[in-house]
Design an enzyme around this catalytic site. Structure first.
Site, PDB file in Angstrom:
ATOM      1  N   ASP A 137       0.744  -1.056  -0.134  1.00  0.00           N
ATOM      2  CA  ASP A 137       0.089   0.000  -0.050  1.00  0.00           C
ATOM      3  C   ASP A 137       0.882   1.255  -0.106  1.00  0.00           C
ATOM      4  O   ASP A 137       2.250   1.064   0.024  1.00  0.00           O
ATOM      5  CB  ASP A 137      -0.920  -0.113   1.152  1.00  0.00           C
ATOM      6  CG  ASP A 137      -2.361   0.617   0.798  1.00  0.00           C
ATOM      7  OD1 ASP A 137      -2.416   1.387   0.116  1.00  0.00           O
ATOM      8  OD2 ASP A 137      -3.243   0.447   1.654  1.00  0.00           O
TER       9      ASP A 137
ATOM     10  N   HIS B 208      -3.100  -0.238  -3.611  1.00  0.00           N
ATOM     11  CA  HIS B 208      -3.650   0.991  -3.240  1.00  0.00           C
ATOM     12  C   HIS B 208      -4.263   1.754  -4.447  1.00  0.00           C
ATOM     13  O   HIS B 208      -3.881   1.570  -5.701  1.00  0.00           O
ATOM     14  CB  HIS B 208      -2.407   1.936  -2.867  1.00  0.00           C
ATOM     15  CG  HIS B 208      -2.790   3.312  -2.819  1.00  0.00           C
ATOM     16  ND1 HIS B 208      -3.483   3.788  -1.941  1.00  0.00           N
ATOM     17  CD2 HIS B 208      -2.784   4.243  -3.702  1.00  0.00           C
ATOM     18  CE1 HIS B 208      -3.830   5.219  -1.994  1.00  0.00           C
ATOM     19  NE2 HIS B 208      -3.263   5.493  -2.996  1.00  0.00           N
TER      20      HIS B 208
ATOM     21  N   HIS C 268      -7.818   5.002   7.114  1.00  0.00           N
ATOM     22  CA  HIS C 268      -8.934   4.447   6.689  1.00  0.00           C
ATOM     23  C   HIS C 268      -9.264   2.922   6.501  1.00  0.00           C
ATOM     24  O   HIS C 268      -8.179   2.416   6.529  1.00  0.00           O
ATOM     25  CB  HIS C 268      -9.266   4.912   5.100  1.00  0.00           C
ATOM     26  CG  HIS C 268      -8.198   4.384   4.202  1.00  0.00           C
ATOM     27  ND1 HIS C 268      -6.759   4.954   4.286  1.00  0.00           N
ATOM     28  CD2 HIS C 268      -8.424   3.638   3.282  1.00  0.00           C
ATOM     29  CE1 HIS C 268      -6.252   4.067   3.324  1.00  0.00           C
ATOM     30  NE2 HIS C 268      -7.126   3.488   2.668  1.00  0.00           N
TER      31      HIS C 268
HETATM   32 ZN   LIG Z   1      -3.878   2.911   0.235  1.00  0.00          ZN
END
Ligand SMILES: [Zn+2]
Length: 282
Positions: A8, A59, A116
């Site tokens: 990510d 991502h 998140h």
């Molecule tokens: Zn991400």
């Protein structure tokens, strides 16, 4: 030793705010830094005894890593139409998984950078069998069903503390200190890469000490969305039920099946955010 890397970008050293990931030309700098951190993890893994590495870009549009710069010993899974989301390509042939550049969950630490849970636009909270989970905690359980232990996490200090509640023994490379969701104290990339490389080597050397995170089925997901329409539209899938104006629940026999359905619900919720056919041509 066959290794899977879920990559990510929010947890990459250098990343302190959202704008760096969404605006050009900034984004080009940060996808390069993401690629370099992944390479540092690959290098360390091979030093520790890995013989095969597969990286899944996880991502945004899942096409961030610069293939032309990727360590040539690894293979890359790129592109977003994946049934298994961030874990596409993972199966029981792997001996371990790394989470590189990951981040804290929505509603977790206020200091975790760009915290998140899978899709910031729509997901408020995810519970798996009653336990609040971020992306890493969910993915670790999916890997567990394949018998694959989680070996290494890299990201900010608040993220690492969060995940260690679930995976207390996991190796960790802390590449920045969270100050706020959009502020951090950063290591220089060279220092971050050296740290990741060292921790990756140790993680692979220690691989046999780690147990996969296995949870027996049935698996119940409860997902709180940010908007009511995001929740309601997921009930087009028969096993998904509303349990609040923004909250849904479903139960599946096992973690892998539940993960796919969760991802399906998130896809629907993302599309429902502005009306599912708002971009339709007809
Ligand atoms: Zn991400």
């Amino acid at each position: 030793m066959k290794l899977f890397i879920s990559a990510d970008i929010e947890g990459v050293s250098g990343v302190a705010t959202n704008v760096q990931l969404t605006k050009e030309p900034e984004y080009q700098r940060f996808r390069k830094l993401m690629t370099q951190e992944v390479n540092a993890a690959i290098e360390g893994a091979f030093e520790g005894g890995a013989t095969e590495v597969v990286v899944a870009d996880g991502h945004g549009n899942m096409s961030n890593i610069l293939i032309e710069d990727l360590d040539e010993r690894a293979r890359l899974i790129s592109g977003s139409n994946r049934v298994m989301c961030q874990l596409e390509g993972l199966d029981s042939s792997f001996d371990g998984i790394f989470f590189v550049g990951h981040h804290g969950r929505e509603g977790g630490s206020e200091r975790s950078i760009i915290n998140h849970s899978l899709a910031g636009i729509c997901v408020s909270e995810v519970k798996v069998n009653g336990v609040v989970c971020g992306e890493t905690e969910i993915n670790a359980r999916v890997a567990g069903q394949f018998g694959v232990p989680s070996l290494l996490i890299t990201g900010d200090d608040a993220y690492v503390a969060e995940v260690k509640e679930t995976l207390p023994n996991v190796e960790a490379a802390i590449v920045k200190r969270g100050i706020d969701r959009f502020a951090a104290e950063l290591l220089a990339p060279k220092r971050a890469h050296a740290l990741i490389r060292e921790k990756a080597r140790i993680a692979v050397e220690r691989a046999k000490e780690f147990e996969p995170l296995v949870i027996e089925g049935p698996i119940t997901f409860e997902v709180e969305f940010k908007g009511t329409s995001q929740a309601l539209m997921t009930t087009t899938i028969p096993v998904v039920e509303m349990v609040g104006p923004k909250k849904i629940r479903f139960t599946c026999p096992d973690m892998v099946t539940a993960y796919k359905l969760f991802w399906g619900c998130v896809i629907i919720a993302m599309t429902a955010t502005n009306g599912v056919l708002s971009h339709a041509n007809a």
